[in-house]
Write an enzyme that holds these catalytic residues in place. Structure first.
Site, short mmCIF file in Angstrom:
data_model
loop_
_atom_site.label_atom_id
_atom_site.label_comp_id
_atom_site.label_asym_id
_atom_site.label_seq_id
_atom_site.Cartn_x
_atom_site.Cartn_y
_atom_site.Cartn_z
N ASP A 96 -1.34 -24.50 13.55
CA ASP A 96 -2.18 -23.61 12.73
C ASP A 96 -1.88 -22.14 13.01
OD1 ASP A 96 -3.88 -22.61 14.96
OD2 ASP A 96 -4.70 -24.64 14.97
N ASP A 127 6.04 -27.31 16.70
CA ASP A 127 5.08 -28.31 16.23
C ASP A 127 5.83 -29.35 15.40
OD1 ASP A 127 3.00 -29.61 14.42
OD2 ASP A 127 1.71 -28.34 15.65
N ASP A 158 10.07 -32.20 17.53
CA ASP A 158 9.37 -32.94 18.57
C ASP A 158 9.24 -32.06 19.81
OD1 ASP A 158 8.49 -34.64 20.53
OD2 ASP A 158 10.00 -36.19 20.16
N GLY A 159 8.01 -31.71 20.17
CA GLY A 159 7.78 -30.85 21.31
C GLY A 159 8.21 -31.48 22.63
N ASP A 173 -0.80 -26.66 23.01
CA ASP A 173 -1.90 -26.56 22.06
C ASP A 173 -1.87 -27.81 21.20
OD1 ASP A 173 -3.76 -25.92 20.14
OD2 ASP A 173 -2.77 -24.08 19.47
#
Length: 282
Positions: free
Chosen positions: A89, A109, A140-141, A159
């Site tokens: 976001d 993200d 992919d984090g 986050d």
């Protein structure tokens, strides 16, 4: 559960529910990873839901975004390179880039659609997306951190959503191993850590997994969050060594505005409530 006037979310892990009076659904998209919905509300602004779980409201998201960002950045002596895992976001990215000393901030993200919906329905959160210091990746984090060069990052901010679905891999030793390796010796890992009122077992498990990866110092900071179950949320900071004393004078002299975070709020959050300290072995 949504009826014509209210959205209710039952949260099984805490045996509780929360509701918001809505004006209607504004948007919906099914990404390859999850369903994202936007609702309007009478008192909380727009709401974002992911797979039926409330992620943020326009009214109170600043509490979370400020507390997952500024305590870690003011605790580090001189943060220059920041990585945000999740955070689609973009509210955390915005807060990070308020720090003039930050030279680069990478947000990774897995779901691009979260960012696109935020740009459309929460543009105030995305106002720093065009900052030349910002890098937005949709990947992919877990893999990103695994490939991050050793000793290259000052602060890693996780986050994430709850530890289910796409975020499940962000709460285990393997992921924390990657964070530990990527961080410099004085680096800081910070992760959202759910409700300190009802989910202390999860926080203990997180800190245990962080410890298995080599982190030795931990601090869980609570803060109010009305839109989340129990109305009380937290972030957990981890370091390879050292304390969580922060740059109080710099926090007091900050040249940017915040709605919740202050040096005094930060210092108060470092004072752990006795029942939390007992549960976490502090």
């Amino acid at each position: 559960m949504t009826d014509q006037r209210w959205h209710y979310e039952n949260f099984e892990p805490t045996g509780s529910a929360i509701g918001f009076r809505i004006t209607g659904k504004l948007d919906e998209v099914q990404s390859p990873f999850q369903k994202i919905e936007i609702f309007g509300s009478t008192d909380w602004g727009n709401l974002m839901l992911i797979d039926g779980a409330l992620m943020l409201t326009a009214q109170d998201n600043f509490l979370y975004h400020e507390m997952i960002s500024h305590p870690a950045l003011f605790t580090h002596a001189a943060p220059q390179r920041v990585v945000i895992i999740g955070g689609g976001d973009c509210g955390t990215l915005r807060e990070v880039l308020k720090h003039p000393g930050v030279q680069s901030a990478t947000q990774c993200d897995i779901d691009e659609q979260v960012t696109r919906m935020a740009e459309k329905w929460f543009p105030e959160l995305c106002e720093s997306n065009g900052d030349p210091r910002a890098e937005l990746l949709f990947d992919d984090g877990v893999a990103y951190m695994a490939n991050c060069p050793a000793g290259s990052v000052d602060v890693v901010i996780v986050d994430s959503t709850d530890p289910v679905g796409p975020a499940e891999g962000l709460f285990n030793k393997s992921f924390y191993d990657s964070c530990f390796r990527a961080l410099k010796d004085d680096g800081i890992l910070v992760q959202q850590s759910e409700s300190p009122l009802m989910l202390l077992k999860l926080i203990r498990e997180m800190r245990t997994e962080m410890g298995k990866a080599g982190f030795t110092a931990f601090k869980t900071l609570p803060f109010p969050q009305p839109c989340y179950p129990t109305g009380w949320w937290s972030v957990t900071l981890a370091r390879k060594s050292g304390s969580f004393e922060f740059r109080d004078a710099d926090a007091r002299a900050k040249a940017f505005d915040t709605k919740y975070y202050t040096a005094d709020i930060h210092r108060g959050a470092l004072s752990t409530p006795p029942f939390v300290a007992q549960a976490l072995g502090e």
